[in-house]
Scaffold this motif. Structure first.
Motif, PDB file in Angstrom:
ATOM      1  N   VAL A 255       0.827  -1.207   0.000  1.00 52.76           N
ATOM      2  CA  VAL A 255       0.000   0.000   0.000  1.00 52.76           C
ATOM      3  C   VAL A 255       0.861   1.256   0.000  1.00 52.76           C
ATOM      4  CG1 VAL A 255      -1.665   1.320   1.356  1.00 52.76           C
ATOM      5  CG2 VAL A 255      -1.965  -1.129   1.070  1.00 52.76           C
ATOM      6  N   ASN A 256       1.894   1.282   0.827  1.00 56.51           N
ATOM      7  CA  ASN A 256       2.753   2.469   0.892  1.00 56.51           C
ATOM      8  C   ASN A 256       3.501   2.684  -0.416  1.00 56.51           C
ATOM      9  OD1 ASN A 256       3.072   3.868   3.752  1.00 56.51           O
ATOM     10  ND2 ASN A 256       2.666   1.699   4.112  1.00 56.51           N
ATOM     11  N   THR A 257       3.972   1.612  -1.040  1.00 56.95           N
ATOM     12  CA  THR A 257       4.714   1.762  -2.291  1.00 56.95           C
ATOM     13  C   THR A 257       3.792   2.203  -3.421  1.00 56.95           C
ATOM     14  OG1 THR A 257       6.209   0.011  -1.548  1.00 56.95           O
ATOM     15  CG2 THR A 257       6.317   0.635  -3.854  1.00 56.95           C
ATOM     16  N   VAL A 258       2.587   1.676  -3.479  1.00 53.87           N
ATOM     17  CA  VAL A 258       1.629   2.109  -4.501  1.00 53.87           C
ATOM     18  C   VAL A 258       1.333   3.600  -4.349  1.00 53.87           C
ATOM     19  CG1 VAL A 258      -0.777   1.907  -5.238  1.00 53.87           C
ATOM     20  CG2 VAL A 258       0.587  -0.143  -4.885  1.00 53.87           C
ATOM     21  N   ALA A 259       1.112   4.047  -3.119  1.00 53.90           N
ATOM     22  CA  ALA A 259       0.870   5.478  -2.885  1.00 53.90           C
ATOM     23  C   ALA A 259       2.085   6.318  -3.263  1.00 53.90           C
ATOM     24  CB  ALA A 259       0.498   5.713  -1.422  1.00 53.90           C
ATOM     25  N   GLY A 260       3.288   5.790  -2.989  1.00 53.30           N
ATOM     26  CA  GLY A 260       4.494   6.531  -3.335  1.00 53.30           C
ATOM     27  C   GLY A 260       4.704   6.650  -4.825  1.00 53.30           C
ATOM     28  N   LEU A 261       4.419   5.587  -5.554  1.00 51.20           N
ATOM     29  CA  LEU A 261       4.581   5.640  -7.008  1.00 51.20           C
ATOM     30  C   LEU A 261       3.599   6.613  -7.652  1.00 51.20           C
ATOM     31  CD1 LEU A 261       5.105   1.847  -7.788  1.00 51.20           C
ATOM     32  CD2 LEU A 261       6.830   3.655  -7.863  1.00 51.20           C
ATOM     33  N   ALA A 262       2.463   6.812  -7.009  1.00 49.58           N
ATOM     34  CA  ALA A 262       1.476   7.751  -7.540  1.00 49.58           C
ATOM     35  C   ALA A 262       1.731   9.188  -7.103  1.00 49.58           C
ATOM     36  CB  ALA A 262       0.073   7.331  -7.105  1.00 49.58           C
ATOM     37  N   SER A 263       2.769   9.416  -6.290  1.00 47.91           N
ATOM     38  CA  SER A 263       2.998  10.753  -5.737  1.00 47.91           C
ATOM     39  C   SER A 263       3.789  11.678  -6.663  1.00 47.91           C
ATOM     40  CB  SER A 263       3.744  10.644  -4.404  1.00 47.91           C
ATOM     41  OG  SER A 263       5.051  10.116  -4.596  1.00 47.91           O
ATOM     42  N   ALA A 264       4.405  11.120  -7.699  1.00 45.79           N
ATOM     43  CA  ALA A 264       5.152  11.969  -8.632  1.00 45.79           C
ATOM     44  C   ALA A 264       4.185  12.908  -9.354  1.00 45.79           C
ATOM     45  CB  ALA A 264       5.899  11.105  -9.633  1.00 45.79           C
ATOM     46  N   GLY A 265       4.556  14.164  -9.450  1.00 45.30           N
ATOM     47  CA  GLY A 265       3.673  15.165 -10.029  1.00 45.30           C
ATOM     48  C   GLY A 265       3.481  15.003 -11.527  1.00 45.30           C
ATOM     49  N   ALA A 266       2.347  15.506 -12.010  1.00 42.52           N
ATOM     50  CA  ALA A 266       2.043  15.411 -13.448  1.00 42.52           C
ATOM     51  C   ALA A 266       3.042  16.205 -14.275  1.00 42.52           C
ATOM     52  CB  ALA A 266       0.619  15.909 -13.704  1.00 42.52           C
ATOM     53  N   MET A 267       3.523  17.331 -13.753  1.00 40.73           N
ATOM     54  CA  MET A 267       4.483  18.139 -14.504  1.00 40.73           C
ATOM     55  C   MET A 267       5.790  17.382 -14.714  1.00 40.73           C
ATOM     56  SD  MET A 267       5.896  21.957 -13.604  1.00 40.73           S
ATOM     57  CE  MET A 267       4.219  22.590 -13.554  1.00 40.73           C
ATOM     58  N   GLU A 268       6.250  16.679 -13.666  1.00 41.71           N
ATOM     59  CA  GLU A 268       7.485  15.910 -13.799  1.00 41.71           C
ATOM     60  C   GLU A 268       7.307  14.744 -14.772  1.00 41.71           C
ATOM     61  OE1 GLU A 268       6.134  16.828 -11.000  1.00 41.71           O
ATOM     62  OE2 GLU A 268       7.596  18.039  -9.918  1.00 41.71           O
ATOM     63  N   ARG A 269       6.134  14.120 -14.774  1.00 42.88           N
ATOM     64  CA  ARG A 269       5.884  13.018 -15.703  1.00 42.88           C
ATOM     65  C   ARG A 269       5.858  13.526 -17.155  1.00 42.88           C
ATOM     66  NH1 ARG A 269       1.180   9.206 -12.980  1.00 42.88           N
ATOM     67  NH2 ARG A 269       2.005   9.202 -10.855  1.00 42.88           N
ATOM     68  N   ASP A 270       5.222  14.678 -17.338  1.00 42.51           N
ATOM     69  CA  ASP A 270       5.195  15.249 -18.685  1.00 42.51           C
ATOM     70  C   ASP A 270       6.590  15.605 -19.167  1.00 42.51           C
ATOM     71  OD1 ASP A 270       2.469  14.983 -18.780  1.00 42.51           O
ATOM     72  OD2 ASP A 270       2.052  17.039 -18.143  1.00 42.51           O
ATOM     73  N   LEU A 271       7.424  16.079 -18.245  1.00 45.04           N
ATOM     74  CA  LEU A 271       8.797  16.397 -18.615  1.00 45.04           C
ATOM     75  C   LEU A 271       9.545  15.157 -19.074  1.00 45.04           C
ATOM     76  CD1 LEU A 271      11.092  18.484 -18.769  1.00 45.04           C
ATOM     77  CD2 LEU A 271      11.600  17.951 -16.366  1.00 45.04           C
ATOM     78  N   MET A 272       9.332  14.014 -18.358  1.00 49.28           N
ATOM     79  CA  MET A 272       9.981  12.769 -18.783  1.00 49.28           C
ATOM     80  C   MET A 272       9.480  12.325 -20.156  1.00 49.28           C
ATOM     81  SD  MET A 272      12.161  12.055 -16.421  1.00 49.28           S
ATOM     82  CE  MET A 272      12.599  10.366 -16.754  1.00 49.28           C
ATOM     83  N   LYS A 273       8.215  12.566 -20.438  1.00 51.01           N
ATOM     84  CA  LYS A 273       7.684  12.213 -21.756  1.00 51.01           C
ATOM     85  C   LYS A 273       8.323  13.052 -22.856  1.00 51.01           C
ATOM     86  CE  LYS A 273       3.168  10.551 -20.189  1.00 51.01           C
ATOM     87  NZ  LYS A 273       1.686  10.779 -20.206  1.00 51.01           N
TER      88      LYS A 273
END
Length: 376
Positions: A255-273
């Motif tokens: 549960v903690n790891t799933v919540a942590g993986l979802a904590s990365a911001g949308a802006m940072e994910r878009d930057l990786m894309k």
């Protein structure tokens, strides 16, 4: 005008009652303890009278802390001078005075604002140390001063527990090694499986809908029901205890790891894309680092759950060694001091394990906002 220092006033009143009352219920207590109580009264009065004078109040608080420590030592020494199970109401008032003075000391230390560095660390260490020593002092004096022989068997004093601890180190060491085998193996497998399952769930929505409810079901299984089954499956040695630990630690880590993986911001994910990063690159360079505080939170929670699970599992079958076996056996023999000695080993091991994880977390997540705020 500053409000009255009620803790100091109550400490002065309690120590004054101790001076006026009998320290022994029958006979006469040694008179050498009374000067310590008189010094405690004087320091409490100095502290209470300086409520509107900061310099005088700080001096009084320091004196109250020192005199309460001296009075506490004297009250413990009185137990060996004829007050064993013979303490009077004056002795009870003296215990209350030391407790109030210790409460005042903890409040005073908590209100200090020392400079960063070793002064702040020293104050942060002193607060739980004073609090813990006060509890041990009240426990020691209450049991030995007022307890009957039966009470001393059911609730032994800290000094009796310490004596049994020192005389049983080989037995306690063998028990710890046996239990620690199951804890270590189960902890590594359970937490590792939780992290890997969280990555799979994050990758596949199908698993997120199917595996999370199943993990919740497994975490809700009662230890007392599963432990005998694990013993039948894996035998009486540490392997069955490791299986119980896996069951207990898997879901919290998941549960903690799933919540942590979802904590990365949308802006940072878009930057990786925009960098054309693959899922694996995004996972390793963005999402897992962002999930580290959550992962360590699960690891710290499981550090205590693992030890509890292994000890409870040993109640249902183990070789004639192990911390759970020792507790279960010695309770039946009414050797409660040995039970408490085993509990002390478990508490020390759990605290050390948790502290090491907290240190590793600080080294791995020094960049996190919570640490920057503490440093500021």
């Amino acid at each position: 005008m500053k409000r009255p220092d009620w803790l100091a006033i109550l400490a002065a009143a309690a120590s004054g009652l101790a001076l006026a009352g009998p320290l022994a219920a029958g006979g006469v207590a040694p008179g050498w303890a009374r000067p310590y109580l008189a010094a405690l009264v004087a320091s409490a009065v100095l502290c209470a009278g300086g409520a509107n004078n900061p310099a005088r109040w700080r001096l009084g608080s320091l004196m109250l802390a020192l005199m309460s420590a001296a009075a506490a030592v004297a009250l413990v020494a009185l137990l060996g001078a004829g007050l064993q199970s013979n303490a009077g109401w004056g002795y009870a008032a003296a215990l209350a005075a030391v407790w109030l003075a210790a409460w005042h000391t903890v409040s005073w230390l908590a209100a200090l604002r020392p400079p960063a560095g070793w002064p702040a660390r020293l104050v942060n260490l002193a607060i739980p140390l004073v609090f813990g020593l006060t509890l041990l002092f009240l426990w020691e004096c209450g049991v030995r001063g007022f307890g009957s022989s039966m009470m001393k068997v059911i609730l032994p004093a800290p000094s009796a527990i310490a004596a049994r601890f020192g005389s049983s180190l080989p037995t306690l060491g063998a028990d710890f090694v046996q239990t620690f085998k199951g804890v270590t193996a189960g902890y590594v497998m359970g937490c590792g499986a939780g992290i890997l399952a969280a990555i799979l769930i994050d990758r596949s929505p199908f698993l997120q809908r199917g595996l999370l409810p199943l993990g919740n079901l497994v975490s809700a299984l009662p230890i007392v029901g599963v432990a005998p089954i694990m013993v039948m499956w894996f035998g009486f040695d540490w392997q069955s205890k490791a299986a119980i630990v896996v069951i207990m630690t898997f879901f919290p880590q998941l549960v903690n790891t799933v919540a942590g993986l979802a904590s990365a911001g949308a802006m940072e994910r878009d930057l990786m894309k925009t960098y054309a990063a693959s899922y694996g690159q995004t996972l390793l360079n963005l999402r897992l680092p962002a999930a580290l505080p959550f992962i360590f939170n699960g690891l710290k929670i499981n550090s205590t759950l693992a030890l509890i699970g292994a000890i409870v599992a040993e109640f249902f079958g183990t070789p004639i060694v192990g911390m759970g076996f020792r507790i279960n056996t010695e309770v039946g023999r009414m050797n409660i001091d040995m039970v408490w000695a085993t509990i002390v080993v478990a508490a020390l091991a759990g605290s050390l394990f948790y502290g090491l994880l907290a240190l590793a977390e600080r080294r791995a997540t020094f960049w996190h906002a919570s640490y920057r705020q503490r440093a500021g």
